[in-house]
Design a protein around this motif. Structure first.
Motif, short mmCIF file in Angstrom:
data_model
loop_
_atom_site.label_atom_id
_atom_site.label_comp_id
_atom_site.label_asym_id
_atom_site.label_seq_id
_atom_site.Cartn_x
_atom_site.Cartn_y
_atom_site.Cartn_z
N ARG A 176 17.47 60.16 12.10
CA ARG A 176 16.05 59.81 12.86
C ARG A 176 16.24 58.48 13.02
O ARG A 176 15.11 58.03 13.82
N ALA A 177 16.45 57.70 12.05
CA ALA A 177 16.43 56.19 12.10
C ALA A 177 17.57 55.54 12.97
O ALA A 177 17.39 54.44 13.05
N ARG A 223 12.92 56.94 7.14
CA ARG A 223 12.87 56.72 8.42
C ARG A 223 11.84 55.64 8.78
O ARG A 223 12.51 54.72 9.53
N CYS A 228 13.53 52.30 7.64
CA CYS A 228 14.57 51.73 8.54
C CYS A 228 14.18 51.23 9.91
O CYS A 228 14.70 50.16 10.48
N ARG A 229 13.31 52.08 10.48
CA ARG A 229 12.82 51.73 11.92
C ARG A 229 12.08 50.37 11.74
O ARG A 229 12.12 49.57 12.86
N ALA A 266 16.45 62.19 7.58
CA ALA A 266 15.70 60.87 7.82
C ALA A 266 16.28 59.75 8.28
O ALA A 266 15.96 58.99 9.09
N ALA A 267 17.91 59.67 7.92
CA ALA A 267 18.56 58.50 8.40
C ALA A 267 18.85 59.11 9.75
O ALA A 267 18.99 57.93 10.72
N ASP A 315 9.29 56.03 2.64
CA ASP A 315 9.58 56.87 3.74
C ASP A 315 10.92 56.41 4.54
O ASP A 315 10.94 55.34 4.94
#
Length: 320
Positions: free
Chosen positions: A221-222, A195, A198-199, A218-219, A193
């Motif tokens: 949102r991170a 996102r 990264c989070r 996804a990126a 996943d």
């Protein structure tokens, strides 16, 4: 001479015998020794690239070789000089004519294969990260498509600029290539996943995206507040739509980067970047990763390596 040409977008490219080109004013003819392939070549075959010429034309955007002859009233390197040039087309051939103002003389000891794999990939990443995003030491950089032609150079340059680099690619083999290029953290796009990963690493300050589609979302949102997102291309085939209200909430910036466009309106950005990059090459700080070198009569197979994502780094075609 032999050239890998597009006669019609409906038919596709083929190896042809055509007359050697004659350079006009402001041009020189190059004896081509190597041509680097790019995802844009695949788009040109379908007529979908923003700078696709009208058929017939020869594929191959960036080349390296030796100056053969100069056109009339043309100032440029003397015949026999080893050079590279971003021509936009004409590279998958034995000879080609190019604007002399675009030619750069190669550093001593630089292989033709390295030179042909150098300009677009390294130039795109350096201009994107330095000139556009102003990447700072200590920031976190997420590179999507991190084992591809431009993505791998973004990993390498990001690390040289002092960033923490998160590399995202498909599969363990490609991630290992990114790790060897300097990536600090790895994300498998097939199983992880993006996102959430990264989070968990503290979020990202700069996103380098040649992929688009779901990975862009996804990126996005991170991203940390004031992050910068570089849109380099859309290898996924999907151009993402950007929710402008989310830009406001986090004070995000989304920046487009077309390296070749600078040659038309601010060429000094490209020439200054290349001077820096050639200096890094000469001191051993960067070295192109070339996964395949194929002869001109296998140009179709070389392009298929890009299309099927079987390559890492760059694919290079040589006349013999």
């Amino acid at each position: 001479m032999r050239a890998f040409q597009i006669s019609s977008h409906a038919v596709g490219p083929a190896l042809c015998d055509i007359p050697q080109p004659v350079p006009g004013a402001g041009e020189l003819r190059l004896k081509i020794r190597a041509c680097g392939l790019n995802f844009a070549d695949l788009l040109m075959i379908k007529g979908e690239y923003q700078d696709t010429p009208e058929p017939p034309f020869t594929l191959g955007m960036e080349v390296a070789g030796e100056v053969d002859i100069l056109g009339p009233d043309t100032h440029g390197p003397a015949p026999g000089t080893r050079v590279a040039v971003f021509g936009g087309q004409g590279g998958l051939a034995e000879y080609g004519c190019f604007a002399s103002e675009r030619v750069v003389v190669l550093p001593d000891g630089m292989r033709f294969e390295d030179a042909a794999a150098f300009q677009i990939a390294y130039g795109t990443s350096h201009v994107a990260l330095d000139h556009k995003a102003r990447l700072q030491p200590g920031e976190t950089l997420l590179v999507l498509g991190a084992a591809g032609g431009v993505g791998l150079t973004a990993v390498e340059i990001g690390k040289l600029m002092g960033a923490r680099v998160i590399a995202c690619a498909r599969g363990a083999d490609k991630l290992e290539v990114a790790r060897q290029a300097g990536a600090d953290d790895l994300i498998d796009a097939e199983t992880d996943d993006i996102r959430a990963a990264c989070r968990a690493l503290g979020g990202v300050d700069v996103v380098y995206d040649p992929v688009g589609g779901d990975q862009f979302r996804a990126a996005f949102r991170a991203c940390n507040p004031e992050a910068r997102i570089l849109t380099i291309g859309f290898a996924s085939g999907e151009v993402p739509q950007i929710p402008a209200n989310h830009l406001l909430v986090k004070n995000l910036s989304v920046m487009g980067l077309y390296w070749g466009g600078y040659l038309k309106f601010r060429p000094e950005v490209v020439t200054g970047s290349l001077q820096t990059l050639f200096g890094w090459y000469e001191t051993g700080r960067i070295k192109p990763h070339i996964s395949h070198v194929l002869p001109l009569d296998q140009a179709a197979e070389a392009l298929e390596l890009l299309r099927s994502r079987q390559s890492t780094g760059k694919v290079v075609v040589t006349p013999t």
